[in-house]
Design an enzyme around this catalytic site. Structure first.
Site, PDB file in Angstrom:
ATOM      1  N   LYS A 178       9.560 -62.665   4.178  1.00 37.23           N
ATOM      2  CA  LYS A 178       8.395 -63.186   3.456  1.00 37.23           C
ATOM      3  C   LYS A 178       8.628 -63.019   1.963  1.00 37.23           C
ATOM      4  O   LYS A 178       8.607 -61.892   1.448  1.00 37.23           O
ATOM      5  CB  LYS A 178       7.105 -62.455   3.834  1.00 37.23           C
ATOM      6  CG  LYS A 178       5.884 -63.251   3.338  1.00 37.23           C
ATOM      7  CD  LYS A 178       4.627 -62.444   3.190  1.00 37.23           C
ATOM      8  CE  LYS A 178       4.514 -61.777   1.852  1.00 37.23           C
ATOM      9  NZ  LYS A 178       4.421 -62.696   0.694  1.00 37.23           N
ATOM     10  N   GLY A 231       8.904 -54.063  -3.971  1.00 35.82           N
ATOM     11  CA  GLY A 231       7.643 -54.457  -4.582  1.00 35.82           C
ATOM     12  C   GLY A 231       7.018 -53.272  -5.299  1.00 35.82           C
ATOM     13  O   GLY A 231       7.700 -52.291  -5.621  1.00 35.82           O
ATOM     14  N   THR A 233       4.692 -49.903  -6.161  1.00 37.78           N
ATOM     15  CA  THR A 233       4.569 -48.602  -5.499  1.00 37.78           C
ATOM     16  C   THR A 233       3.293 -48.532  -4.648  1.00 37.78           C
ATOM     17  O   THR A 233       3.326 -48.008  -3.526  1.00 37.78           O
ATOM     18  CB  THR A 233       4.604 -47.485  -6.559  1.00 37.78           C
ATOM     19  OG1 THR A 233       5.913 -47.508  -7.146  1.00 37.78           O
ATOM     20  CG2 THR A 233       4.352 -46.115  -5.962  1.00 37.78           C
ATOM     21  N   ALA A 234       2.186 -49.100  -5.134  1.00 39.80           N
ATOM     22  CA  ALA A 234       0.939 -49.047  -4.353  1.00 39.80           C
ATOM     23  C   ALA A 234       1.116 -49.789  -3.036  1.00 39.80           C
ATOM     24  O   ALA A 234       0.682 -49.311  -1.971  1.00 39.80           O
ATOM     25  CB  ALA A 234      -0.208 -49.651  -5.163  1.00 39.80           C
ATOM     26  N   THR A 235       1.787 -50.942  -3.061  1.00 43.08           N
ATOM     27  CA  THR A 235       2.025 -51.681  -1.812  1.00 43.08           C
ATOM     28  C   THR A 235       2.972 -50.890  -0.921  1.00 43.08           C
ATOM     29  O   THR A 235       2.815 -50.866   0.308  1.00 43.08           O
ATOM     30  CB  THR A 235       2.623 -53.076  -2.101  1.00 43.08           C
ATOM     31  OG1 THR A 235       1.949 -53.655  -3.207  1.00 43.08           O
ATOM     32  CG2 THR A 235       2.501 -53.985  -0.908  1.00 43.08           C
ATOM     33  N   GLU A 253      12.064 -50.161  -2.119  1.00 45.83           N
ATOM     34  CA  GLU A 253      12.508 -50.268  -3.519  1.00 45.83           C
ATOM     35  C   GLU A 253      11.262 -50.583  -4.326  1.00 45.83           C
ATOM     36  O   GLU A 253      10.732 -51.696  -4.249  1.00 45.83           O
ATOM     37  CB  GLU A 253      13.541 -51.395  -3.678  1.00 45.83           C
ATOM     38  CG  GLU A 253      14.774 -51.264  -2.800  1.00 45.83           C
ATOM     39  CD  GLU A 253      15.772 -50.239  -3.311  1.00 45.83           C
ATOM     40  OE1 GLU A 253      15.501 -49.599  -4.354  1.00 45.83           O
ATOM     41  OE2 GLU A 253      16.817 -50.069  -2.662  1.00 45.83           O
ATOM     42  N   CYS A 287      12.427 -54.408 -12.497  1.00 45.09           N
ATOM     43  CA  CYS A 287      12.104 -53.008 -12.197  1.00 45.09           C
ATOM     44  C   CYS A 287      12.954 -52.048 -13.017  1.00 45.09           C
ATOM     45  O   CYS A 287      12.559 -50.912 -13.256  1.00 45.09           O
ATOM     46  CB  CYS A 287      12.304 -52.749 -10.715  1.00 45.09           C
ATOM     47  SG  CYS A 287      13.959 -53.213 -10.160  1.00 45.09           S
ATOM     48  N   GLU A 389       3.764 -48.429 -15.289  1.00 44.65           N
ATOM     49  CA  GLU A 389       4.598 -49.630 -15.273  1.00 44.65           C
ATOM     50  C   GLU A 389       3.788 -50.825 -15.752  1.00 44.65           C
ATOM     51  O   GLU A 389       2.827 -51.234 -15.085  1.00 44.65           O
ATOM     52  CB  GLU A 389       5.128 -49.887 -13.850  1.00 44.65           C
ATOM     53  CG  GLU A 389       6.125 -51.018 -13.811  1.00 44.65           C
ATOM     54  CD  GLU A 389       6.622 -51.344 -12.407  1.00 44.65           C
ATOM     55  OE1 GLU A 389       5.811 -51.395 -11.471  1.00 44.65           O
ATOM     56  OE2 GLU A 389       7.840 -51.573 -12.266  1.00 44.65           O
TER      57      GLU A 389
END
Ligand code: NAD
Length: 485
Positions: A178, A231, A233-235, A253, A287, A389
């Protein structure tokens, strides 16, 4: 070569079992530099993910039974297909993501080619371990994991998808991927190229759509045995929370807030050049971008002067113009988030040395998600702008007195992805590199990549490493066979 329009429009469908698969609902895919609609985008749901998993499971045994050499030959043909479409794919990536077309041509698309060629070579030449005992022989095999779920972000769309897809296929897995709903077009094009290259139907499946819908359905699907996620960090927290109790192989990552450390003994020309590149490549939407620059106080005034002068010289504009250095951000909401951080910096008393505004770029680009390259000074290294970030063209500059202070500031965030360090003192390079709490350190360079090396972060930047043999191990199950002699 395939037409750009037909490749772009293929994103209106998922890609399941080697052919376009319609969805009931659609999202929109817009060019962030102009706001114009490019194509409707398939909005995949759990039922689409399930269909993709069934296709991947059906294709698995035959694909997994092929030799490494046979699979490597197909990977090489996919690389050839990407290379043959380089100009078209670069244009697609630029229109979809906002990046300068020159950057896509120079970095994104060639790297996608390299990912396939590298992992084709890696499996052709891999050595599998054996351990001899006095009276027994152990040898270790690697077999496919099964169906792999690959979830990627919007900033380096084809580059990052192929970084996962190539080793997953090389090791005999089948895939449900995805891409980000914000830049899905090159993934859709890749599916067509894979088919043309002879990849069997069902080996690579693509479900477009939103994270909480299609993404969540992939992460939570019981027949997907491995998740590679890149993606925010929260996800990543959410993905780990779903996948870990299901004992899936998991690679995360995640975000970064990387420091550039410049010591007084550095070659100043090279350090300024490297620090500007690290901060503003791809509009700061990588990133690995160095968004906090720590500079030894004795050279700080000169460094600041030269740094700002060079940033002012960056040409921001139409991503399709081959002379553009800085294109559009990926979306208007993301541009507003970046602008919000600069507003916060103002409130915290920062000096804005350049940028700090939405630029006026003339006809056709009024609706674009542009933000001027921005340099902030005078903030504490523990301020929000220096530790969170921002993921845009905003950098903070900070003077430091001692090496210890520089290391402490560099380590003073929740993230631990990478750092770059500029010095001509070899002992210092070793000493400081050893103390930095990150997965990757560059000394007197930035983003120099050798695909054999481990890639990944520490702390909240992720879990696991990919690259070279780390990818081959991650995308396979090792099995030890012990024979009594
Ligand atoms: P994001 O986390 O919003 O989305 C990444 C992907 O996850 C997208 O495809 C999205 O649709 C999907 N997703 C969202 N919610 C999901 C859910 N609940 N379940 C499953 N999938 C879900 O990140 P983004 O904004 O697309 O990308 C920017 C972030 O990616 C930044 O934080 C950046 O640092 C990070 N990034 C990290 C690396 C790395 O190698 N460490 C590389 C590139 C980008």
């Amino acid at each position: 070569m395939t037409s750009q329009t037909s490749l772009m429009q293929s994103a209106a469908f998922n890609w399941i079992n080697g052919e376009p698969a319609p969805t009931q609902e659609h999202l929109e895919c817009r060019n962030p530099a102009t706001g114009r609609l490019i194509t409707p985008l398939a909005r995949g749901q759990a039922s689409d993910v399930d269909a993709a998993v069934r296709a991947a499971q059906a294709a698995g045994p035959a694909w997994g039974a092929r030799s490494f050499e046979e699979r490597a030959d197909i990977l090489d043909r996919i690389a050839d297909g990407i290379e043959a479409n380089l100009d078209v794919l670069a244009a697609i990536e630029s229109q979809d993501q906002g990046k300068p077309v020159s950057l896509a041509k120079r970095i994104d698309i060639p790297r996608a080619v390299a990912n396939f060629r590298f992992f084709a070579g890696a499996v052709r030449h891999q050595e599998l371990p054996s351990h001899r005992m006095a009276d027994a022989l152990n040898f270790t095999t690697r077999s496919p994991v099964g169906v792999c779920g690959l979830i990627t972000p919007w900033n380096l769309p084809l580059y990052l998808l192929t970084w996962k897809l190539a080793p997953a296929l090389a090791m005999g897995n089948t895939v449900v991927a995805k891409p980000s709903e914000l830049s899905p077009l090159s993934a859709a094009a890749l599916a067509v190229i894979c088919k043309q290259a002879g990849l069997p139907d069902g080996v690579f499946n693509l479900v477009h759509g939103l994270g909480p819908e299609a993404g969540q359905a992939i992460v939570g699907h019981p027949d997907i045995k491995l998740i590679s996620f890149t993606g925010g960090t929260a996800t990543g927290v959410h993905v780990a929370g779903t996948a870990a109790p299901m004992f899936k192989k998991l690679s995360l990552e995640l975000g970064g807030k990387n420091a550039t450390l410049v010591f007084a003994d550095a070659d100043l020309d090279k350090a300024v050049d490297g620090a500007v590149r690290a901060a503003f490549t791809n509009q700061g939407e990588i990133c690995l971008c160095g968004s906090r620059v720590l500079v030894e106080r004795s050279i700080y005034p000169e460094f600041e002067r030269r740094f700002v002068e060079q940033v002012k010289g960056l040409k921001m504009g139409d991503p399709a113009d081959p002379n553009t250095d800085v294109g559009a951000l990926n979306s208007l909401p993301h541009r507003d988030k970046v602008a919000g951080y600069v507003d916060l910096a103002r409130e915290e008393g920062a000096q804005i040395l350049c940028g700090g505004e939405v630029p006026e770029l003339g006809p056709g680009l009024e609706g674009g998600a542009f933000y001027a390259p921005t340099v902030l000074a005078g903030l504490s290294t523990s301020s929000r702008c220096a530790t969170e970030e921002i993921f845009g063209p905003v950098v903070t500059l900070h003077p430091f007195e001692t090496e210890e202070e520089a290391v402490e500031a560099a380590n003073g965030t929740r993230y631990g992805l990478s750092a770059s360090l500029w010095t001509t003192d070899l002992n210092r390079a070793h000493r400081v590199s050893a103390q930095l709490q990150v997965g990757m350190v560059w000394v007197n360079t930035w983003l120099k990549r050798d695909l054999r090396t481990p890639f990944g972060g520490t702390k909240d930047s992720g879990v696991g490493r990919e690259g070279g043999r780390w990818s081959l191990e991650f995308y396979s199950e090792s099995k030890n066979i012990c024979i009594q002699l």
